[in-house]
Design an enzyme around this catalytic site. Structure first.
Site, PDB file in Angstrom:
ATOM      1  N   SER A   1      -4.063   7.155 -43.818  1.00 49.24           N
ATOM      2  CA  SER A   1      -3.521   7.172 -45.289  1.00 49.24           C
ATOM      3  C   SER A   1      -2.882   7.807 -46.033  1.00 49.24           C
ATOM      4  O   SER A   1      -2.371   7.783 -47.016  1.00 49.24           O
ATOM      5  CB  SER A   1      -5.034   8.360 -46.039  1.00 49.24           C
ATOM      6  OG  SER A   1      -5.089   9.112 -44.738  1.00 49.24           O
TER       7      SER A   1
ATOM      8  N   HIS B   1      -4.277  -0.204 -45.668  1.00 51.56           N
ATOM      9  CA  HIS B   1      -5.140   1.414 -46.619  1.00 51.56           C
ATOM     10  C   HIS B   1      -6.546   0.835 -47.252  1.00 51.56           C
ATOM     11  O   HIS B   1      -6.623   0.302 -49.010  1.00 51.56           O
ATOM     12  CB  HIS B   1      -4.124   2.394 -46.788  1.00 51.56           C
ATOM     13  CG  HIS B   1      -4.614   3.629 -47.759  1.00 51.56           C
ATOM     14  ND1 HIS B   1      -3.810   3.954 -48.458  1.00 51.56           N
ATOM     15  CD2 HIS B   1      -5.991   4.206 -46.992  1.00 51.56           C
ATOM     16  CE1 HIS B   1      -4.705   5.111 -48.499  1.00 51.56           C
ATOM     17  NE2 HIS B   1      -6.031   5.293 -47.862  1.00 51.56           N
TER      18      HIS B   1
ATOM     19  N   GLU C   1      -4.449  -1.063 -49.793  1.00 56.93           N
ATOM     20  CA  GLU C   1      -2.951  -0.648 -49.532  1.00 56.93           C
ATOM     21  C   GLU C   1      -2.453  -1.535 -48.863  1.00 56.93           C
ATOM     22  O   GLU C   1      -2.430  -1.235 -47.543  1.00 56.93           O
ATOM     23  CB  GLU C   1      -2.850   0.743 -50.147  1.00 56.93           C
ATOM     24  CG  GLU C   1      -1.834   0.713 -50.288  1.00 56.93           C
ATOM     25  CD  GLU C   1      -1.267   2.623 -50.417  1.00 56.93           C
ATOM     26  OE1 GLU C   1      -0.684   2.577 -51.465  1.00 56.93           O
ATOM     27  OE2 GLU C   1      -2.070   3.204 -50.500  1.00 56.93           O
TER      28      GLU C   1
ATOM     29  N   ASN D   1      -1.637   7.761 -52.311  1.00 54.53           N
ATOM     30  CA  ASN D   1      -2.050   9.151 -51.973  1.00 54.53           C
ATOM     31  C   ASN D   1      -0.456  10.080 -52.241  1.00 54.53           C
ATOM     32  O   ASN D   1      -0.322  11.248 -52.496  1.00 54.53           O
ATOM     33  CB  ASN D   1      -1.650   8.950 -50.537  1.00 54.53           C
ATOM     34  CG  ASN D   1      -3.754   8.945 -50.470  1.00 54.53           C
ATOM     35  OD1 ASN D   1      -4.524   9.662 -51.202  1.00 54.53           O
ATOM     36  ND2 ASN D   1      -3.871   8.510 -48.944  1.00 54.53           N
TER      37      ASN D   1
HETATM   38  N1  CAA Z   1     -21.638   3.306 -50.592  1.00 48.88           N
HETATM   39  C1  CAA Z   1     -21.845   2.183 -50.922  1.00 48.88           C
HETATM   40  N2  CAA Z   1     -21.494   2.209 -52.125  1.00 48.88           N
HETATM   41  C2  CAA Z   1     -21.710   3.636 -52.854  1.00 48.88           C
HETATM   42  C3  CAA Z   1     -21.265   4.532 -52.272  1.00 48.88           C
HETATM   43  C4  CAA Z   1     -21.125   4.785 -50.821  1.00 48.88           C
HETATM   44  N3  CAA Z   1     -20.851   5.924 -50.166  1.00 48.88           N
HETATM   45  N4  CAA Z   1     -21.151   5.688 -53.078  1.00 48.88           N
HETATM   46  C5  CAA Z   1     -21.743   4.284 -55.073  1.00 48.88           C
HETATM   47  N5  CAA Z   1     -21.933   3.994 -54.161  1.00 48.88           N
HETATM   48  C6  CAA Z   1     -22.101   1.984 -54.803  1.00 48.88           C
HETATM   49  C7  CAA Z   1     -22.860   2.819 -55.860  1.00 48.88           C
HETATM   50  O1  CAA Z   1     -24.859   2.437 -55.021  1.00 48.88           O
HETATM   51  C8  CAA Z   1     -23.611   2.021 -57.199  1.00 48.88           C
HETATM   52  O2  CAA Z   1     -23.360   0.364 -56.900  1.00 48.88           O
HETATM   53  P1  CAA Z   1     -24.160  -0.399 -58.557  1.00 48.88           P
HETATM   54  O3  CAA Z   1     -23.128  -0.287 -59.466  1.00 48.88           O
HETATM   55  O4  CAA Z   1     -24.341  -1.974 -57.022  1.00 48.88           O
HETATM   56  O5  CAA Z   1     -25.885  -0.321 -58.401  1.00 48.88           O
HETATM   57  C9  CAA Z   1     -21.925   1.854 -57.541  1.00 48.88           C
HETATM   58  O6  CAA Z   1     -21.404   2.559 -56.364  1.00 48.88           O
HETATM   59  C10 CAA Z   1     -21.539   2.862 -58.379  1.00 48.88           C
HETATM   60  O7  CAA Z   1     -22.470   4.178 -57.817  1.00 48.88           O
HETATM   61  P2  CAA Z   1     -23.723   5.453 -59.049  1.00 48.88           P
HETATM   62  O8  CAA Z   1     -23.907   4.795 -60.107  1.00 48.88           O
HETATM   63  O9  CAA Z   1     -24.596   5.952 -58.413  1.00 48.88           O
HETATM   64  O10 CAA Z   1     -22.067   6.123 -58.974  1.00 48.88           O
HETATM   65  P3  CAA Z   1     -20.750   6.407 -60.041  1.00 48.88           P
HETATM   66  O11 CAA Z   1     -21.084   5.611 -61.017  1.00 48.88           O
HETATM   67  O12 CAA Z   1     -20.728   7.505 -60.071  1.00 48.88           O
HETATM   68  O13 CAA Z   1     -19.983   5.639 -59.080  1.00 48.88           O
HETATM   69  C11 CAA Z   1     -18.432   5.761 -57.588  1.00 48.88           C
HETATM   70  C12 CAA Z   1     -19.928   6.329 -57.396  1.00 48.88           C
HETATM   71  C13 CAA Z   1     -17.675   4.141 -57.069  1.00 48.88           C
HETATM   72  C14 CAA Z   1     -18.217   6.770 -55.556  1.00 48.88           C
HETATM   73  C15 CAA Z   1     -17.176   6.849 -58.398  1.00 48.88           C
HETATM   74  O14 CAA Z   1     -17.943   7.808 -58.749  1.00 48.88           O
HETATM   75  C16 CAA Z   1     -15.892   6.236 -57.898  1.00 48.88           C
HETATM   76  O15 CAA Z   1     -15.049   5.554 -58.160  1.00 48.88           O
HETATM   77  N6  CAA Z   1     -15.103   7.629 -57.705  1.00 48.88           N
HETATM   78  C17 CAA Z   1     -13.775   7.757 -57.256  1.00 48.88           C
HETATM   79  C18 CAA Z   1     -13.492   7.087 -55.723  1.00 48.88           C
HETATM   80  C19 CAA Z   1     -11.676   7.246 -55.341  1.00 48.88           C
HETATM   81  O16 CAA Z   1     -11.441   7.196 -55.937  1.00 48.88           O
HETATM   82  N7  CAA Z   1     -12.127   6.820 -54.332  1.00 48.88           N
HETATM   83  C20 CAA Z   1     -11.263   6.643 -54.006  1.00 48.88           C
HETATM   84  C21 CAA Z   1     -10.374   7.908 -52.160  1.00 48.88           C
HETATM   85  S1  CAA Z   1      -8.999   8.822 -52.241  1.00 48.88           S
HETATM   86  C22 CAA Z   1      -9.169   7.211 -50.764  1.00 48.88           C
HETATM   87  O17 CAA Z   1     -10.364   7.087 -50.120  1.00 48.88           O
HETATM   88  C23 CAA Z   1      -7.743   7.041 -50.220  1.00 48.88           C
HETATM   89  C24 CAA Z   1      -7.483   8.342 -49.178  1.00 48.88           C
HETATM   90  O18 CAA Z   1      -6.468   7.827 -48.355  1.00 48.88           O
HETATM   91  C25 CAA Z   1      -8.199   9.151 -48.878  1.00 48.88           C
END
Ligand code: CAA
Length: 283
Positions: free
Chosen positions: A119, A140, A152, A190
Site C-alpha cells: 500500500s 494495489h 492502482e 494513500n
Molecule cells: N467483502 C466482500 N463484499 C463486501 C464486504 C467484504 N468485506 N463488505 C461489504 N461487501 C459488499 C456487501 O455484500 C454489499 O454487496 P451488494 O451490494 O452486492 O449487496 C456491498 O459490499 C455493500 O455493502 P453494505 O450494504 O453492507 O454496506 P455499505 O453500503 O456500507 O458498503 C463498503 C460497504 C463497500 C465497504 C463501503 O462502506 C465503502 O465503500 N467503504 C469505504 C471502503 C474504502 O474506502 N476502501 C478503501 C480502503 S483503503 C485501501 O484498501 C487501501 C490501502 O492501502 C489502505
C-alpha cells in the site's frame, strides 16, 4: 504475455480477496501462506463470500463450485515454479518483502511477473532485491477487494512497458479499473487518504469532537461511505501507522507525522476490526 496461473502470497483480508477475484474470473490460483491454518482461513472467507453471492443470485451454484476448484492451497513457496504471475500481499515490511522477492526470483520461471500489493512501500526497492526488476510492478487493490473497482498500478523505475500493459489488461479482465501511477511514497491513494485519516485522529486527540461526531461530519457532510475513524478500523490501525511512517520518512515533512494517539492504539494492540477493538469495539 499471457497470464493463466497466478500465485497469491498471503491469505489475509487482501490476499484472499485478490485470490477470490482472480478465481472468479477464470484464472488458476495458488493461495499461499506460511501456515496451513492461515490458508484455510482465507479459503473459508472466500467460500463464505461466494455463498453470499449465490444467495443474492449474482452467482450460480455451478460458478461457485468452479471458482473454488480453481483455488489451490499452498504452504510451499516452490509452487511459484508453475505460475505466470505472483501477487504478493504479505505484511507491510520492507525487509520481509525484499527477502520474499529475492526467493521468488530464484524459484519462478524467467517469464513470471512479480507484483506487490504493497500500500505504500517503494516498488523500485522491492524490485532491486531481484534480478528481474523490469518484471516487478505494484498492483494495489482496495479493500474489500471483491467490491472496490480500483487497482492502482505502480511502475517501478525499471518496469517494462510490456509488463505494465499485461498487468493493465489483467486488471480489466478482473473487472477492475486500472489507474497508472509512478513510484512515490504512498503512491496516489494513500498519499491522499492516509493524511486525512491521520488528521481525523488528531481531531479526536485534540478533543475537537467525539469519534462519532468526526465520522458523521465526513459521512453526512462529504458523502464518504464510512467516516475516517471507522475506515481506519476497517483498514487496520497498524497498517495506517506503517503507511504514515512511510510518508513521513519518504517526504521528511512534519505534515505526515503519525498522530501519537494512533501510535498508542497500535501499542495497545487495538488494531481495529481485526483485533476486536480500535476506535470502536467489535464483537
Ligand atoms: N467483502 C466482500 N463484499 C463486501 C464486504 C467484504 N468485506 N463488505 C461489504 N461487501 C459488499 C456487501 O455484500 C454489499 O454487496 P451488494 O451490494 O452486492 O449487496 C456491498 O459490499 C455493500 O455493502 P453494505 O450494504 O453492507 O454496506 P455499505 O453500503 O456500507 O458498503 C463498503 C460497504 C463497500 C465497504 C463501503 O462502506 C465503502 O465503500 N467503504 C469505504 C471502503 C474504502 O474506502 N476502501 C478503501 C480502503 S483503503 C485501501 O484498501 C487501501 C490501502 O492501502 C489502505
Amino acid at each position: 504475455m499471457d497470464i493463466n496461473k497466478v500465485m497469491i502470497i498471503g491469505a489475509g483480508q487482501m490476499g484472499s480477496g485478490i485470490a477470490q477475484v482472480c478465481a472468479m474470473n477464470g484464472y488458476e490460483v495458488i493461495l499461499h501462506d506460511l501456515k496451513q491454518d492461515f490458508v484455510n482461513r482465507g479459503i473459508k472467507a472466500i467460500t463464505q463470500n461466494l455463498i453470499k453471492q449465490v444467495k443474492k443470485e449474482r452467482l450460480t451454484e455451478q460458478e461457485k463450485t468452479d471458482t473454488l476448484k480453481r483455488l489451490t492451497p499452498s504452504i510451499d513457496l516452490q509452487s511459484a515454479a508453475s505460475v505466470d504471475l505472483v501477487i504478493e500481499a504479505a505484511v507491510e515490511n520492507m525487509a520481509i518483502k525484499a527477502s520474499l522477492f529475492a526467493e521468488l526470483d530464484q524459484i519462478a520461471p524467467v517469464h513470471t511477473i512479480l507484483a506487490s500489493n504493497t500500500s505504500s512501500l517503494p516498488i523500485t526497492e522491492i524490485a532491486a532485491a531481484t534480478r528481474r526488476p523490469e518484471k516487478v510492478i505494484g498492483m494495489h487493490f482496495m479493500n474489500p477487494v471483491p467490491v472496490m473497482k480500483l487497482v492502482e498500478i505502480i511502475r517501478g523505475i525499471a518496469t517494462d512497458d510490456e509488463v505494465y500493459r499485461t498487468i493493465e489488461k489483467l486488471a480489466v479482465s478482473l473487472k477492475k479499473v486500472p489507474v497508472e501511477v509512478n513510484d512515490f511514497p504512498g503512491f496516489v491513494s494513500n498519499r491522499i487518504l492516509m493524511p486525512m485519516i491521520n488528521e481525523a485522529i488528531y481531531t479526536l486527540f485534540e478533543g475537537v469532537a467525539s469519534k462519532e461526531a468526526i465520522d458523521d461530519v465526513m459521512k453526512l457532510g462529504m458523502n464518504h461511505p464510512m467516516g475516517p475513524l471507522t475506515l481506519a478500523d476497517f483498514i487496520g490501525l497498524d497498517t495506517c501507522l506503517s503507511i504514515m511512517e512511510t510518508l513521513h520518512s519518504g517526504f521528511g515533512d512534519d505534515k505526515y507525522r503519525p498522530c501519537p494517539l494512533l501510535r498508542k492504539y497500535v501499542k495497545a494492540g487495538w488494531l481495529g476490526k481485526k483485533s476486536g477493538r480500535g476506535f470502536y469495539e467489535y464483537s
